[in-house]
Design an enzyme around this catalytic site. Structure first.
Site, short mmCIF file in Angstrom:
data_model
loop_
_atom_site.label_atom_id
_atom_site.label_comp_id
_atom_site.label_asym_id
_atom_site.label_seq_id
_atom_site.Cartn_x
_atom_site.Cartn_y
_atom_site.Cartn_z
N ARG A 49 0.78 -0.88 -0.27
CA ARG A 49 -0.11 0.18 -0.19
C ARG A 49 0.28 1.16 -0.22
NH1 ARG A 49 -5.59 -1.03 2.02
NH2 ARG A 49 -5.96 -3.24 2.29
N HIS B 292 2.02 6.58 -0.31
CA HIS B 292 0.62 7.60 -0.65
C HIS B 292 1.18 9.14 0.31
CE1 HIS B 292 -2.17 4.07 -0.43
NE2 HIS B 292 -2.11 4.35 -1.98
N TYR C 142 -3.09 3.46 11.91
CA TYR C 142 -2.34 4.81 12.02
C TYR C 142 -3.63 6.20 12.68
CZ TYR C 142 -4.03 4.62 7.70
OH TYR C 142 -4.50 5.66 5.85
N LYS D 152 -5.55 1.84 -8.68
CA LYS D 152 -5.05 3.25 -8.42
C LYS D 152 -3.43 3.44 -8.03
CE LYS D 152 -6.44 6.25 -4.98
NZ LYS D 152 -7.50 7.07 -3.54
N ASP D 153 -2.52 2.92 -7.72
CA ASP D 153 -1.13 2.68 -7.15
C ASP D 153 -0.14 1.95 -7.82
OD1 ASP D 153 -2.16 3.50 -4.26
OD2 ASP D 153 -0.86 2.00 -3.26
N LYS E 129 1.39 11.16 10.08
CA LYS E 129 1.19 9.48 10.62
C LYS E 129 1.72 9.06 11.36
CE LYS E 129 -0.59 8.75 5.89
NZ LYS E 129 -0.52 8.26 4.19
#
Length: 182
Positions: free
Chosen positions: A58, A61, A131, A168-169, A71
């Site tokens: 993931r 971002h 997070y 999307k990534d 975060k």
């Protein structure tokens, strides 16, 4: 709690004080006063949680100003490799990344300040990641960098043939294609 500095200014690893006994363990995942005493001063306003399987990446971002997010990342179950990339152009470590293994077992947390891209890979069969953030999600401010960017050359510590990445990534730009100000 102890705070470990890293090779990148302002990016720190938090090691909570864990109290173990015959019932199990207890620790404070977050204590505003203790964080402030250690120079970590954020007003966290939301908790996010994800569940992923082995091989998932993931990230990377971020959100741009004025919606940049700090975060505080920890793992509730399993193990991840947590990665932060310094995107602060005036920083001597601009473009450098730091990674640390976070797990339910070691209970470490990574404090990712504003001006960083963030991502993680799942090293265990499954992982639940939680997070805290100090800004709400703002779609128009969302940005990212490809996980396999050749300039960053991040070792995600998983077999790249087994990587699971969102569509999307996969369309995120490379590091040399971004122009962000923090």
């Amino acid at each position: 709690m102890t705070v470990e500095t890293t090779s990148i200014k302002d990016l720190v690893v938090i090691n909570p004080t864990v109290f173990n006994d015959e019932r199990g363990y207890f620790f404070e995942g977050y204590n505003k006063t203790k964080f402030n005493e250690n120079g970590i001063m954020y007003n966290f306003i939301q908790d996010n949680q994800s569940f992923s399987t082995k091989g998932v990446i993931r990230g990377l971002h971020l959100q741009i100003n004025p919606f940049a997010q700090a975060k505080l990342v920890r793992v509730l179950q399993g193990e991840i490799l947590d990665v932060a990339v310094d995107l602060r152009k005036n920083s001597p470590t601009y473009g450098q990344h730091f990674s640390v293994r976070l797990s339910a077992e070691n209970k470490k947390q990574l404090m990712v300040p504003h001006g960083f891209a963030h991502g993680f890979s799942v090293l265990s069969d499954t992982a639940s990641v939680m997070y805290k953030v100090d800004q709400l999600y703002h779609k128009d401010s969302e940005r990212g960098i490809r996980y396999d960017d050749p300039m960053l050359a991040i070792d995600w510590q998983i077999n790249l043939e087994d990587v699971i990445v969102s569509e999307k990534d996969l369309v995120l730009p490379n590091f040399d294609q971004i122009d962000l100000e923090f």
